[in-house]
Design a protein around this motif. Structure first.
Motif, short mmCIF file in Angstrom:
data_model
loop_
_atom_site.label_atom_id
_atom_site.label_comp_id
_atom_site.label_asym_id
_atom_site.label_seq_id
_atom_site.Cartn_x
_atom_site.Cartn_y
_atom_site.Cartn_z
N ARG A 27 46.84 -14.14 -28.05
CA ARG A 27 46.33 -14.29 -26.68
C ARG A 27 45.71 -13.00 -26.14
O ARG A 27 44.87 -13.06 -25.26
CB ARG A 27 47.46 -14.75 -25.75
N ALA A 28 46.12 -11.86 -26.67
CA ALA A 28 45.58 -10.57 -26.21
C ALA A 28 45.58 -9.60 -27.39
O ALA A 28 46.46 -8.75 -27.50
CB ALA A 28 46.41 -10.03 -25.05
N PRO A 29 44.58 -9.69 -28.27
CA PRO A 29 44.55 -8.84 -29.47
C PRO A 29 44.54 -7.35 -29.17
O PRO A 29 45.08 -6.56 -29.94
CB PRO A 29 43.25 -9.25 -30.17
N VAL A 30 43.98 -6.96 -28.03
CA VAL A 30 43.94 -5.54 -27.67
C VAL A 30 45.36 -5.01 -27.49
O VAL A 30 45.67 -3.90 -27.92
CB VAL A 30 43.10 -5.31 -26.39
N PHE A 31 46.23 -5.81 -26.86
CA PHE A 31 47.62 -5.39 -26.68
C PHE A 31 48.28 -5.13 -28.04
O PHE A 31 49.00 -4.17 -28.23
CB PHE A 31 48.43 -6.46 -25.95
N GLY A 32 48.01 -6.02 -28.98
CA GLY A 32 48.58 -5.88 -30.31
C GLY A 32 48.11 -4.63 -31.01
O GLY A 32 48.92 -3.92 -31.63
N LEU A 33 46.84 -4.34 -30.92
CA LEU A 33 46.29 -3.14 -31.55
C LEU A 33 46.89 -1.88 -30.92
O LEU A 33 47.29 -0.96 -31.63
CB LEU A 33 44.77 -3.13 -31.43
N LEU A 34 46.96 -1.84 -29.60
CA LEU A 34 47.52 -0.68 -28.91
C LEU A 34 49.00 -0.48 -29.28
O LEU A 34 49.45 0.64 -29.50
CB LEU A 34 47.35 -0.81 -27.40
N PHE A 35 49.75 -1.58 -29.35
CA PHE A 35 51.15 -1.49 -29.73
C PHE A 35 51.29 -0.97 -31.16
O PHE A 35 52.15 -0.13 -31.45
CB PHE A 35 51.85 -2.84 -29.61
N LEU A 36 50.47 -1.47 -32.05
CA LEU A 36 50.56 -1.09 -33.45
C LEU A 36 50.32 0.40 -33.65
O LEU A 36 51.06 1.07 -34.38
CB LEU A 36 49.56 -1.90 -34.27
N VAL A 37 49.33 0.94 -32.97
CA VAL A 37 49.05 2.38 -33.08
C VAL A 37 50.23 3.18 -32.53
O VAL A 37 50.68 4.16 -33.15
CB VAL A 37 47.75 2.75 -32.35
N ALA A 38 50.77 2.77 -31.38
CA ALA A 38 51.92 3.47 -30.81
C ALA A 38 53.14 3.37 -31.72
O ALA A 38 53.90 4.33 -31.89
CB ALA A 38 52.24 2.91 -29.42
N ALA A 39 53.35 2.21 -32.34
CA ALA A 39 54.49 2.01 -33.24
C ALA A 39 54.38 2.90 -34.47
O ALA A 39 55.36 3.52 -34.90
CB ALA A 39 54.58 0.54 -33.65
N PHE A 40 53.19 2.98 -35.05
CA PHE A 40 53.00 3.83 -36.22
C PHE A 40 53.21 5.30 -35.88
O PHE A 40 53.74 6.06 -36.68
CB PHE A 40 51.61 3.62 -36.82
N SER A 41 52.78 5.69 -34.71
CA SER A 41 52.99 7.07 -34.28
C SER A 41 54.48 7.37 -34.11
O SER A 41 54.97 8.40 -34.56
CB SER A 41 52.24 7.35 -32.98
N LEU A 42 55.19 6.46 -33.46
CA LEU A 42 56.62 6.64 -33.25
C LEU A 42 57.37 6.70 -34.58
O LEU A 42 58.31 7.49 -34.73
CB LEU A 42 57.17 5.50 -32.38
N ALA A 43 56.95 5.93 -35.54
CA ALA A 43 57.61 5.92 -36.84
C ALA A 43 57.24 7.14 -37.69
O ALA A 43 57.87 7.40 -38.71
CB ALA A 43 57.25 4.64 -37.60
N GLY A 44 56.22 7.88 -37.27
CA GLY A 44 55.84 9.09 -37.99
C GLY A 44 54.93 8.85 -39.17
O GLY A 44 54.96 9.59 -40.15
N LEU A 45 54.10 7.81 -39.10
CA LEU A 45 53.16 7.53 -40.19
C LEU A 45 51.86 8.29 -39.97
O LEU A 45 51.40 8.44 -38.84
CB LEU A 45 52.87 6.03 -40.26
N GLY A 118 42.46 0.61 -20.00
CA GLY A 118 41.71 1.83 -20.29
C GLY A 118 42.60 3.06 -20.35
O GLY A 118 42.44 3.92 -21.22
N ALA A 119 43.55 3.16 -19.42
CA ALA A 119 44.47 4.31 -19.41
C ALA A 119 45.33 4.31 -20.67
O ALA A 119 45.55 5.37 -21.28
CB ALA A 119 45.34 4.27 -18.16
N THR A 120 45.81 3.16 -21.06
CA THR A 120 46.62 3.07 -22.27
C THR A 120 45.80 3.42 -23.51
O THR A 120 46.25 4.17 -24.38
CB THR A 120 47.22 1.66 -22.41
N ALA A 121 44.60 2.89 -23.59
CA ALA A 121 43.72 3.22 -24.72
C ALA A 121 43.40 4.71 -24.74
O ALA A 121 43.37 5.33 -25.81
CB ALA A 121 42.44 2.40 -24.65
N ALA A 122 43.19 5.31 -23.57
CA ALA A 122 42.91 6.75 -23.50
C ALA A 122 44.11 7.56 -23.98
O ALA A 122 43.93 8.57 -24.70
CB ALA A 122 42.54 7.14 -22.07
#
Length: 161
Positions: A27-45, A118-122
């Motif tokens: 329903r909101a692919p942008v949310f998924g992409l933003l979450f995925l990047v944040a998740a990978f960063s948190l995991a240290g990838l 936009g703020a989250t993406a930034a």
């Protein structure tokens, strides 16, 4: 980053409870992409900013021959990746539970304000920039740490001695 993405999901869906959410990526692919990047960063990838800190911790643990530090940091990364994967599969790809959401809310499009998106993406782009420019930032941080441990150079520069 997670609070921003979580806020976007909660604001647009009306719920922040994991059991109330599902199918967010459809329903909101942008949310998924933003979450995925944040998740990978948190995991240290790599190449995300969390990797830089994790790498420094592992390198220092190896240099000091503290295998425990290395093992714990890598285990935490693995557990974090596991938990992020569990959230990702449930919230972003899972199905909405019929008893948790009204029928009309199950398939509604998730939208949020362009300013919030936009703020989250930034923030995520800034995080990526920090990781890509980590070399100079890491060197600057090391110099600052050395100056804090040895203030004589600072005193000489300030006092002209």
């Amino acid at each position: 980053l997670f609070r921003s993405v979580g806020g976007m999901v909660e604001t647009s869906s009306g719920s922040g409870s994991l059991r109330d959410l599902g199918g967010v990526a459809r329903r909101a692919p942008v949310f998924g992409l933003l979450f995925l990047v944040a998740a990978f960063s948190l995991a240290g990838l790599p190449p995300f900013s969390g990797f830089v800190a994790k790498l420094a911790l592992v390198q220092e643990g190896l240099a000091l021959q503290h295998g425990g530090i290395v093992a714990v940091s890598l285990l935490v990364s693995l557990l974090t990746l596991f938990s992020m994967t569990k959230i990702w599969s449930g919230v972003f790809w899972g199905e909405v539970q019929p008893e948790s959401m009204k029928e009309k809310q199950k398939e509604r499009q998730l939208v949020t304000s362009p300013l919030m998106t936009g703020a989250t993406a930034a923030l995520i782009l800034l995080s990526l920039a920090v990781s890509l420019g980590a070399g100079p930032l890491f060197e600057l941080s090391a110099q600052a740490a050395n100056q804090l441990l040895e203030p004589s150079e600072y005193f000489a520069a300030v006092l002209g001695q």
